[in-house]
Design a protein around this motif. Structure first.
Motif, short mmCIF file in Angstrom:
data_model
loop_
_atom_site.label_atom_id
_atom_site.label_comp_id
_atom_site.label_asym_id
_atom_site.label_seq_id
_atom_site.Cartn_x
_atom_site.Cartn_y
_atom_site.Cartn_z
N GLY B 287 0.83 -1.19 0.00
CA GLY B 287 0.00 0.00 0.00
C GLY B 287 0.86 1.24 0.00
N PRO B 288 0.30 2.39 -0.31
CA PRO B 288 1.11 3.61 -0.41
C PRO B 288 1.50 4.19 0.94
CG PRO B 288 -1.19 4.10 -0.84
CD PRO B 288 -1.10 2.64 -0.64
N ILE B 289 2.65 4.86 0.96
CA ILE B 289 3.02 5.66 2.12
C ILE B 289 3.08 7.11 1.64
CG2 ILE B 289 5.48 5.14 1.74
CD1 ILE B 289 5.89 5.69 4.75
N ALA B 290 2.42 7.98 2.39
CA ALA B 290 2.37 9.40 2.01
C ALA B 290 3.00 10.23 3.10
CB ALA B 290 0.93 9.84 1.79
N LEU B 291 3.75 11.25 2.67
CA LEU B 291 4.39 12.18 3.60
C LEU B 291 3.90 13.57 3.24
CD1 LEU B 291 6.83 12.26 5.75
CD2 LEU B 291 8.20 13.02 3.83
N VAL B 302 0.84 8.99 6.27
CA VAL B 302 -0.31 8.11 6.15
C VAL B 302 0.21 6.87 5.44
CG1 VAL B 302 -2.64 7.80 5.24
CG2 VAL B 302 -1.87 10.08 5.92
N TRP B 303 0.29 5.77 6.15
CA TRP B 303 0.94 4.58 5.60
C TRP B 303 -0.07 3.45 5.59
CZ3 TRP B 303 6.25 2.60 7.82
CH2 TRP B 303 6.79 1.65 6.94
N THR B 304 -0.42 3.01 4.38
CA THR B 304 -1.40 1.95 4.24
C THR B 304 -0.69 0.61 4.18
OG1 THR B 304 -2.71 3.48 2.94
CG2 THR B 304 -3.32 1.18 2.81
N HIS B 327 13.18 3.93 5.62
CA HIS B 327 13.44 2.81 4.72
C HIS B 327 12.37 2.75 3.64
CE1 HIS B 327 15.00 -1.10 3.59
NE2 HIS B 327 13.81 -1.63 3.72
N ALA B 328 11.12 2.93 4.05
CA ALA B 328 10.02 2.84 3.08
C ALA B 328 10.06 3.96 2.06
CB ALA B 328 8.68 2.88 3.82
N LEU B 329 10.55 5.14 2.48
CA LEU B 329 10.56 6.27 1.56
C LEU B 329 11.82 6.28 0.70
CD1 LEU B 329 9.26 9.12 3.88
CD2 LEU B 329 8.10 8.18 1.90
N GLY B 332 13.77 1.16 0.50
CA GLY B 332 13.00 -0.02 0.89
C GLY B 332 12.19 -0.58 -0.26
N TYR B 333 12.16 -1.89 -0.40
CA TYR B 333 11.30 -2.61 -1.34
C TYR B 333 11.72 -2.48 -2.80
CZ TYR B 333 8.37 -2.31 2.82
OH TYR B 333 7.92 -2.35 4.10
N GLY B 334 12.65 -1.61 -3.13
CA GLY B 334 13.00 -1.48 -4.53
C GLY B 334 13.86 -0.27 -4.78
N PRO B 335 14.37 -0.15 -6.01
CA PRO B 335 15.32 0.94 -6.31
C PRO B 335 14.63 2.27 -6.54
CG PRO B 335 14.94 -0.38 -8.26
CD PRO B 335 14.12 -1.00 -7.17
N HIS B 336 15.48 3.33 -6.61
CA HIS B 336 14.95 4.64 -6.98
C HIS B 336 14.69 4.67 -8.49
CE1 HIS B 336 17.36 6.66 -3.51
NE2 HIS B 336 16.27 6.07 -3.09
N PRO B 337 13.71 5.44 -8.90
CA PRO B 337 13.57 5.63 -10.35
C PRO B 337 14.72 6.49 -10.87
CG PRO B 337 11.62 6.40 -9.18
CD PRO B 337 12.68 6.14 -8.17
N GLU B 338 15.03 6.35 -12.14
CA GLU B 338 16.07 7.19 -12.71
C GLU B 338 15.50 8.56 -12.99
OE1 GLU B 338 18.19 3.66 -15.16
OE2 GLU B 338 17.64 5.52 -16.24
N SER B 339 16.30 9.55 -12.76
CA SER B 339 15.85 10.91 -13.06
C SER B 339 15.67 11.06 -14.55
CB SER B 339 16.92 11.90 -12.61
OG SER B 339 16.56 12.45 -11.39
N GLN B 340 14.55 11.52 -14.97
CA GLN B 340 14.33 11.73 -16.39
C GLN B 340 14.35 13.21 -16.65
OE1 GLN B 340 11.73 10.01 -18.79
NE2 GLN B 340 11.83 7.95 -17.94
#
Lengths: 303, 509
Positions: B287-291, B302-304, B327-329, B332-340
């Motif tokens: 679920g999403p985590i929002a800051l 708000v962390w679902t 970690h979640a932000l 955690g769970y996967g890599p960062h997206p590449e800057s486009q």
């Protein structure tokens, strides 16, 4: 008809009637006359605005019309019943009435009860669907109808709301009240004139009930081809909004005829509007198009 | 025998008062205006049967004085056509009556709402926004959304849609207090009943015809509310603004449709070392985590997640929670997206005119959380929609009518939209002299809001479902959606304007 076209023809007619010659030049009215002449044998024989009858008939009540309404009187307040179109159209009619009367009497349009202290009469009130909102807007309302059943239903329903229970309902006709010499600030007769036997006499009675410089509001259906297609064929035979035979096309009045009739009764029509129905939203709205349903606001000449 | 005489006297009194109305039109109104219809009859009833009839009557009874209920009250108080209506507000929350104020250095409450620009203009229109600005609030003009797969991200900037802000994050207690202050400063007939609704009886055709004399007939035509402290009151219209477990909705017999998401949300206030100006949302497998920035150096999380994880996160130590959030932000769970950064290659020559300024902003990492600043709360999430919003003399607004997933911060904004629409419909009804409890009038409100609410719920539910599946091709599709929304200006403008509450339906102007 657009508003500018209407105003132009209104002035034309007023000028013409003052000069006492009723030769109407516009081609559309000539066409209308030709069509009427063609249908003459099929139509009821009834007086039209351009052949004024002597105002000798005591009552403009038509017994056959009364019987039609007495038959469905029980369902007046059933918003899904035979009177549904009237319930749906009601707020739009009230919007016109509210705006013209607030302006005429100089009342605050943002007040919740702008008509405090004014006396209104609802002629042909039926079950009271117009009288009750007018009472809630502060007016002292008298409702009259020639069908006894309607008055009884109106009274029962009005007792449900303390504000509405101040409405005075009487089973009588406009002519009787004229004899009683009653006068009102505003006389309102909506969707009635197409059901009376003698519209000329009816308008004179309405005028007699109005105080000098008071307001008269009449709404009816235009005697146009479009109205035949929508108000009779579509409404009665296809969509079944109204019971078959509710309206007779020959009893409809054109706006010009209504204006002339009222003028002969010392009422000058100041404003007219039409009602348009949007089938997608199911809502009515006020428009300049007076080719089907229209409502007229007039002021009684001060004596 | 005396009872028989008494009833006959009553009967003759009824006829007397009725025959008074049969006089000429000229006399009757003035007589009736002096003496309220039936009051003489009332006294007789009191004396003869020891029965009191002075139960208060109101035009509108708002059950639930929360954010949405108070917004409706404020909105009615601010319009000339409706400010003469008498209102009863029924809510046992002591905040409504104890007159306490919020102090500047109060720690931020974890229950916050993101208020859209449409809601901000509603508040400004009723004169309540000035009170909100006196307390802690945070406008934000930037937002970044990405997910754990690292395939794509979207950055939104208010300037993409020619606006100043995307929204404002405000604590719920601030919104509520502002509406309360605004209402109290208006000249408006309101009575607050600090109790709960216990039962309600609505008029039916049989109950109205069964009622005897005219006085009780008119009362039988109103809604009667019984409160838990024994008070009774009558109202022409009952508004159910009492939340997702609405008692009014239950008493009115309105059924609901919906389902539980197998997710709970954990909410908490956290602190950074510097101020946060952007809203961040990362979709994780559970679920999403929002800051969300809430002002000063604070943000709201708000962390679902699944209900079991939610209770774990609620009870773990504060340090562990801070580590988990960072970690979640972050990784955690996967890599960062590449800057486009746009502007290279063949594609840029095709799309140059349509590229938004924020497409040139690279991917940024959210600010690190330093410590937890409030208690952690968890609550289960579900989707719910009432089958009807209105029936005779009852109408539902806010969470009583619909609840949604918090992933786009739309829930309470839909509620404020309901309150605004209902107050306009009531004003239109008063203008044409309608009975405000009539179903035909209330159905106009329902027609207006149902389409908008159901569309929003469908969109949000779609997102919730799309992001809860970890499936290769679907991940790539989502990434394409991220990149597409990031790059194509018309799409981004459309998304921003729909989420800001400017349009009722997405993609249709």
């Amino acid at each position: 008809m657009s508003r500018t076209m209407f105003t132009r023809s209104l002035y034309q007619l007023q000028n013409l009637s003052r000069s006492n010659g009723l030769s109407l030049h516009s081609s559309s009215t000539n066409f209308k006359h030709a069509v009427l002449a063609a249908f003459q044998p099929l139509l009821h024989s009834r007086p039209y605005a351009n052949n004024p009858q002597p105002a000798a008939s005591a009552s403009s009540v038509d017994q056959a019309e009364l019987a039609k309404f007495a038959a469905i009187a029980e369902s007046w307040w059933d918003a899904e019943g035979p009177f549904k179109p009237l319930h749906v159209m009601n707020p739009t009619r009230l919007t016109f009435i509210r705006s013209t009367l607030c302006r005429h009497f100089g009342k605050d349009p943002f007040s919740a009860r702008p008509f405090e202290g004014l006396k209104f009469i609802d002629v042909g009130c039926g079950g009271g669907i117009l009288s009750e909102p007018l009472a809630r807007m502060g007016a002292s309302v008298t409702g009259i109808d020639a069908v006894e059943k309607n008055i009884k239903i109106a009274q029962v329903h009005a007792d449900l709301d303390p504000v509405a229970s101040s409405i005075e309902y009487r089973c009588t006709t406009a002519e009787n009240l004229v004899e009683e010499q009653m006068k009102f600030d505003a006389v309102i007769a909506l969707e009635v004139i197409e059901h009376v036997a003698n519209p000329d006499g009816f308008c004179k009675s309405l005028s007699a009930l109005t105080k000098p410089h008071g307001a008269t509001i009449i709404s009816t259906i235009n005697r146009s081809m479009r109205a035949y297609a929508t108000a009779i064929v579509a409404a009665e035979y296809i969509l079944h909004w109204l019971p078959k035979g509710t309206h007779q096309w020959s009893s409809f009045l054109t706006p010009e005829e209504l204006v002339l009739t009222l003028q002969r009764a010392s009422i000058s029509v100041e404003e007219m509007a039409g009602f348009a129905y949007d089938p997608l939203t199911g809502q009515w709205s006020l428009t300049d198009d007076i080719s089907v349903n229209f409502i007229a606001f007039g002021i009684k000449n001060s004596e | 025998m005396s009872r028989f005489i008494a009833t006959r006297r009553l009967a003759s009194n009824i006829f007397v008062s009725k025959s008074a109305t049969r006089t000429f039109c000229n006399d009757a109104p003035s007589k009736l205006n002096d003496v309220p219809h039936g009051s003489q009859f009332n006294k007789e009833l009191e004396d003869e049967q020891g029965f009191t009839n002075d139960i208060p009557q109101y035009d509108i009874a708002i059950v639930g004085g929360g954010m949405v209920g108070m917004a409706l009250a404020c909105s009615l108080a601010s319009m000339p056509l409706t400010k003469q209506l008498s209102i009863a507000i029924i809510d046992s929350n002591p905040a409504l009556t104890n007159g306490s104020s919020i102090k500047k250095d109060d720690p931020p409450d974890p229950r916050v709402s993101t208020v859209t620009p449409a809601t901000i203009s509603l508040f400004k229109g009723i004169g309540a926004w000035q009170y909100v600005e006196q307390h802690r609030h945070a406008y934000f003009d930037r937002m970044q959304v990405w997910d754990y797969t690292g395939f794509g991200y979207t950055r939104y900037n208010a300037r993409d849609a020619d606006k100043d802000v995307l929204g404002c994050v405000v604590e719920n207690k601030v919104l509520h207090k502002s509406l309360l202050s605004c209402l109290q400063n208006k000249d408006f007939k309101k009575t607050i009943y600090p109790t709960r609704l216990s039962s309600m009886s609505l008029p039916t055709r049989s109950s109205v015809s069964a009622a005897g004399a005219s006085q009780s007939k008119s009362l039988a035509n109103l809604a009667k509310l019984e409160l838990s402290d024994g008070t009774n009151l009558y109202a022409k219209l009952v508004v159910g603004a009492d939340g997702s477990k609405s008692h009014v909705r239950e008493l009115a017999g309105i059924k609901t449709t919906g389902w539980n998401y197998s997710q709970s949300a954990v909410i908490c206030t956290v602190e950074h070392s510097a101020e946060n100006f952007c809203a961040w949302q990362r979709f994780l497998p559970a679920g999403p985590i929002a800051l969300l920035p809430i002002g000063d150096n604070f943000s709201n999380i708000v962390w679902t997640m699944s209900p079991k994880e939610a209770s774990n996160h609620k009870i773990m130590s504060e340090d562990d929670f801070v580590k988990a959030v960072n970690h979640a932000l972050d990784f955690g769970y996967g890599p960062h997206p590449e800057s486009q950064v746009f502007g290279s290659g063949v594609l840029s020559s095709f799309f140059r005119p349509d590229v938004t300024s924020s497409a040139n902003e690279g991917f940024e990492l959210p600010p690190k959380v330093v410590k937890v600043a409030s208690q952690r709360m968890a609550f289960p999430l579900s989707l719910m929609h009432a089958n009807q919003y209105a029936s005779k003399r009852v109408v539902l607004i806010g969470d009583a009518a619909h609840t949604v997933h918090p992933l786009a911060g739309q829930g309470v904004n839909m509620g404020y939209g309901d309150a605004a629409s209902l107050s306009n419909v009531i004003a239109d009804g008063v203008a044409v002299g309608s009975d405000i409890g009539e179903v035909t009038l209330l159905k106009k409100y329902e027609a207006d809001r149902k389409t908008a609410n159901i569309t929003m719920m469908a969109v949000l539910d779609g997102f919730q479902k799309a992001y809860s599946v970890d499936f290769g091709p679907l991940n790539i599709l989502r990434a394409a959606a991220f990149n597409g929304a990031n790059v194509f200006a018309p799409l981004k403008k459309n998304i921003i304007s729909y989420a800001s509450g400017e349009r009722r339906l997405p993609f249709l102007s």
